[in-house]
Design a protein around this motif. Structure first.
Motif: not given
Length: 255
Positions: A152, A156, A218-219, A222-223, A225-226
């Motif tokens: 996750a 990045e 946004a990042r 995303q993290v 969700t991961g």
């Protein structure tokens, strides 16, 4: 808090306060429920203090990640998923808090930072490592799914390809390789002192502005969700017979 986590305030060379969080739990700071709970309590206290720089340190080993022995006992009792539920989501929330908080986190690592414990390094804004420090996933050895941000967060930081190959090959990366990847900013015989120097050398408002823009909404989404996907995958794999067999073999060979 108990002896699992000790917290105090130290002054940096530039006069700023720094909140120091020291892991001092048995079994090389294994990430068991008590330690994780106290780490969250330490972050609660840090938030209440208003201090904007923090240092996380371990002992001879930073942390060996999840306690395989306790997962094994839970699996034998057919409670592997239940035990995972009081460990993995709590770790994931800790990683997320470190990324979101308006605090510059530095970690100082000696020895092992393995499994999910590596996520604390991944979520740190700065890190210093002793020459004996290393990070290794171990998930394939156990039959576990990755947690702590290995899928996750790490992609990045270093890219999806390097993160995947690291996980698949179970490579042990030492301090100099971690520095090359940008996961560690300094290799030093006294990583705790060096990490404090790193914290002292940066201008706080500038660093926090950079952190907030890099880890934008946004990042962060995303993290999150991961991390949730890691938790679900870990829970799915932990109760398998194959995982129990691998844990049995690992504990026998390391017993």
């Amino acid at each position: 808090m108990t002896a699992l986590v000790a917290c105090d305030k130290v002054d940096l060379q530039n006069g700023e306060p720094c909140y120091r969080i020291a892991l001092s739990a048995p079994r090389a700071n294994a990430l068991e429920p008590g330690l994780l709970t106290e780490l969250h309590e330490a972050l609660d206290a840090l938030e209440q203090s208003g201090i904007q720089k923090a240092l996380i340190i371990g002992g001879r080993n930073f942390s060996t990640g999840g306690d395989v022995g306790r997962f094994f006992e839970a699996a034998q009792a057919r409670r592997a998923e239940n035990y995972a539920d009081v460990v993995v989501p709590v770790l994931q929330d800790l990683i997320m808090r470190m990324i979101e908080m308006p605090v510059v986190f530095a970690s100082a690592a000696r020895g092992a930072a393995t499994g999910g414990a590596a996520g604390i390094l991944f979520a740190s804004d700065l890190a210093a490592a002793a020459s004996d420090a290393f990070v290794q996933p171990y998930y394939g050895v156990m039959g576990f799914a990755p947690d702590g941000g290995w899928t996750a967060l790490l992609p990045e930081l270093i890219g999806a390809g390097p993160a995947q190959s690291w996980l698949m090959a179970n490579h042990r990366l030492g301090a100099l390789e971690l520095q090359r990847l940008g996961l560690v900013q300094a290799v030093d015989a006294a990583p705790e002192t060096r990490a404090l120097e790193l914290l002292s050398s940066i201008e706080t408002a500038s660093a926090l502005a950079a952190k907030s823009m890099i880890w934008n909404g946004a990042r962060l989404a995303q993290v999150r969700t991961g991390l949730d996907a890691e938790t679900a995958a870990f829970r799915k794999l932990i109760g398998r017979q194959e995982t129990l067999s691998r844990m049995t073999e690992f504990l026998h060979s390391n017993g």
